[in-house]
Write a protein that holds these residues in place. Structure first.
Motif, PDB file in Angstrom:
ATOM      1  N   ALA A  38      16.580  66.487 -76.807  1.00 22.50           N
ATOM      2  CA  ALA A  38      16.227  65.887 -75.175  1.00 22.50           C
ATOM      3  C   ALA A  38      17.318  67.110 -74.599  1.00 22.50           C
ATOM      4  N   GLY A  39      18.038  68.319 -74.913  1.00 22.16           N
ATOM      5  CA  GLY A  39      18.676  70.013 -74.397  1.00 22.16           C
ATOM      6  C   GLY A  39      19.761  68.685 -74.403  1.00 22.16           C
ATOM      7  N   GLY A  40      20.465  67.860 -74.751  1.00 17.47           N
ATOM      8  CA  GLY A  40      21.928  67.390 -74.318  1.00 17.47           C
ATOM      9  C   GLY A  40      23.280  67.834 -75.187  1.00 17.47           C
ATOM     10  N   HIS A  41      24.190  67.432 -75.111  1.00 15.14           N
ATOM     11  CA  HIS A  41      24.600  67.387 -76.135  1.00 15.14           C
ATOM     12  C   HIS A  41      25.949  65.760 -76.631  1.00 15.14           C
ATOM     13  N   VAL A  42      26.295  66.509 -77.972  1.00 19.47           N
ATOM     14  CA  VAL A  42      26.504  65.094 -79.404  1.00 19.47           C
ATOM     15  C   VAL A  42      27.906  65.138 -78.730  1.00 19.47           C
ATOM     16  N   LEU A  43      28.261  64.495 -78.584  1.00 20.72           N
ATOM     17  CA  LEU A  43      29.729  63.310 -78.964  1.00 20.72           C
ATOM     18  C   LEU A  43      29.967  62.524 -79.958  1.00 20.72           C
ATOM     19  N   LEU A  44      30.324  63.307 -81.362  1.00 18.26           N
ATOM     20  CA  LEU A  44      30.259  62.609 -82.631  1.00 18.26           C
ATOM     21  C   LEU A  44      32.249  62.259 -83.171  1.00 18.26           C
ATOM     22  N   GLU A  45      31.769  61.043 -82.246  1.00 12.70           N
ATOM     23  CA  GLU A  45      33.295  59.835 -83.187  1.00 12.70           C
ATOM     24  C   GLU A  45      33.585  59.185 -83.432  1.00 12.70           C
TER      25      GLU A  45
ATOM     26  N   ALA B 152      19.763  80.583 -74.246  1.00 11.10           N
ATOM     27  CA  ALA B 152      18.905  79.118 -74.238  1.00 11.10           C
ATOM     28  C   ALA B 152      18.615  79.225 -76.279  1.00 11.10           C
ATOM     29  N   PRO B 153      18.429  77.802 -76.696  1.00 15.15           N
ATOM     30  CA  PRO B 153      19.493  76.685 -76.619  1.00 15.15           C
ATOM     31  C   PRO B 153      20.725  77.329 -77.206  1.00 15.15           C
ATOM     32  N   PHE B 154      21.031  76.189 -75.622  1.00 17.83           N
ATOM     33  CA  PHE B 154      22.675  75.673 -76.023  1.00 17.83           C
ATOM     34  C   PHE B 154      23.033  74.562 -76.091  1.00 17.83           C
ATOM     35  N   HIS B 155      24.059  73.945 -77.132  1.00 21.03           N
ATOM     36  CA  HIS B 155      24.142  72.389 -77.799  1.00 21.03           C
ATOM     37  C   HIS B 155      25.499  72.246 -77.831  1.00 21.03           C
ATOM     38  N   VAL B 156      26.355  71.986 -77.951  1.00 18.49           N
ATOM     39  CA  VAL B 156      27.943  72.223 -78.304  1.00 18.49           C
ATOM     40  C   VAL B 156      27.892  70.521 -78.394  1.00 18.49           C
ATOM     41  N   LEU B 157      28.829  70.128 -80.567  1.00 21.19           N
ATOM     42  CA  LEU B 157      28.425  69.302 -81.010  1.00 21.19           C
ATOM     43  C   LEU B 157      30.104  69.040 -81.137  1.00 21.19           C
TER      44      LEU B 157
ATOM     45  N   LEU C 114      12.240  75.673 -81.458  1.00 18.16           N
ATOM     46  CA  LEU C 114      12.791  74.329 -80.618  1.00 18.16           C
ATOM     47  C   LEU C 114      13.186  74.267 -79.384  1.00 18.16           C
ATOM     48  N   LEU C 115      12.692  75.015 -78.710  1.00 15.28           N
ATOM     49  CA  LEU C 115      12.500  75.678 -77.061  1.00 15.28           C
ATOM     50  C   LEU C 115      10.953  75.173 -76.592  1.00 15.28           C
ATOM     51  N   ALA C 116      10.273  75.510 -77.774  1.00 15.62           N
ATOM     52  CA  ALA C 116       9.480  74.669 -77.245  1.00 15.62           C
ATOM     53  C   ALA C 116       8.682  73.523 -77.675  1.00 15.62           C
ATOM     54  N   MET C 117       9.838  73.038 -79.096  1.00 14.67           N
ATOM     55  CA  MET C 117       9.853  71.304 -79.105  1.00 14.67           C
ATOM     56  C   MET C 117      10.075  71.046 -77.427  1.00 14.67           C
ATOM     57  N   GLN C 118      11.249  71.103 -76.918  1.00 13.48           N
ATOM     58  CA  GLN C 118      11.971  70.475 -75.854  1.00 13.48           C
ATOM     59  C   GLN C 118      11.674  70.300 -74.976  1.00 13.48           C
TER      60      GLN C 118
END
Length: 323
Positions: free
Chosen positions: A35-42, A139-144, A206-210
């Motif tokens: 979805a092109g977003g960032h994920v918080l693993l808590e 791109a792509p740029f994601h923060v986990l 991955l960019l094509a999948m997004q």
């Protein structure tokens, strides 16, 4: 779309060989990335948060950097800084670890707010400003990001504005006994600590999948259902501040990703329900008296899900009909 679903499933299968017994959580993390977003693993220490981030970077063929957040970390340690180059008699920019495809922000709540805020521009605008000069992130740029939810000594809780930048929050939980034995068994057979995964896709794929997610059909009644869920969090008696419209957008994007992972090119209500808690719970601020009763924001989202009627319509979306 079936190709995207197959590639996504292959990525999940690859990561699942290393991160054992967490299929649902891994699917949510991949949905966030698609979805092109960032994920918080808590979650608690030792439950595979760092391993998950590293494994996804390897399986997705992405450039990966890990940044350990500490109380003395400075914003320049994240974004980069200008250094004087004697050979050129001028200042040159030295890029920080944020210039990567997948950044693991480890224990993000251990660093002061000023350094946490250094990530805000990168996460929202996909760019970094240093000394008045703006640098675009590739791109792509994601923060986990990882955070420990119970150890508060020496930590700085993330402000609501930064929590809102994370598309979703995921927890892993303890494995059951069979899964834990499986972890040990795989470690014994591997005969080494490190795990290496071969890339399943690359950054361009991955960019094509997004991009393919933009073609997933969202029928009007599903869109209104998303709005009703988000609005209901603002009207709940336990809530001080409900989810913003960014929460609705998160539900839309993640529901599309869930549909693709299921091999569909259209969203159904179950896709929305499956991502509601991880997409909305961290965007809700409870009333102070609810803290004393140990009410969790996820309970509020589950209440909202139970009380909001889901649609059952096969009509075409208005935008698909040319409106």
């Amino acid at each position: 779309m079936p190709d995207v679903g197959r590639m996504a499933q292959a990525v999940l299968d690859s990561v699942g060989t290393v991160v054992v017994g967490k299929q649902d959580a891994l699917e949510l993390v991949l949905a966030g990335i698609l979805a092109g977003g960032h994920v918080l693993l808590e979650d608690l220490p030792g439950l595979g948060k760092t391993l998950t981030a590293r494994s996804f970077a390897q399986a997705l063929g992405l450039d990966f950097r890990r940044l350990q957040f500490t109380p003395d970390l400075l914003p320049a340690d994240v974004t980069g800084s200008f250094l004087y180059d004697q050979s050129k008699a001028d200042f040159t920019f030295r890029a920080g670890p944020v210039f990567t495809n997948l950044l693991l922000a480890d224990e993000i709540n251990r660093t002061p707010p000023k350094t946490q805020a250094a990530l805000l521009e990168a996460m929202q605008e996909k760019q970094v400003s240093v000394e008045g000069v703006t640098y675009r992130l590739d791109a792509p740029f994601h923060v986990l990001a990882t955070a420990n939810p119970i150890e508060y000594e020496g930590t700085y809780p993330l402000p609501e504005a930064q929590l809102d930048r994370f598309l979703l929050r995921v927890s892993f939980g303890y494995p059951d006994r069979e899964q834990e034995w499986d972890i040990l068994r795989r470690r014994i057979s591997r005969q080494r600590e490190e795990t290496e995964l071969e890339p399943v896709v690359d950054a361009a794929t991955l960019l094509a999948m997004q991009a393919a997610l933009e073609t997933v059909v969202v029928e009007d009644s599903i869109g209104r259902y998303i709005v009703e869920l988000t609005a209901a969090t603002r009207e709940n008696a336990s809530v001080l501040v409900g989810a913003s419209p960014r929460g609705s957008l998160a539900l839309l994007l993640l529901a599309r990703a869930k549909a693709v992972l299921a091999g569909r090119d259209y969203v159904i209500p179950e896709d929305v329900k499956g991502v509601a808690v991880p997409a909305l719970a961290h965007r809700i601020t409870l009333r102070p008296e609810m803290w004393l009763r140990r009410v969790d924001p996820s309970f509020v989202v589950e209440e909202v899900l139970a009380s909001t009627p889901a649609p059952a319509s096969g009509a075409l979306p208005t935008y698909a009909a040319g409106f």
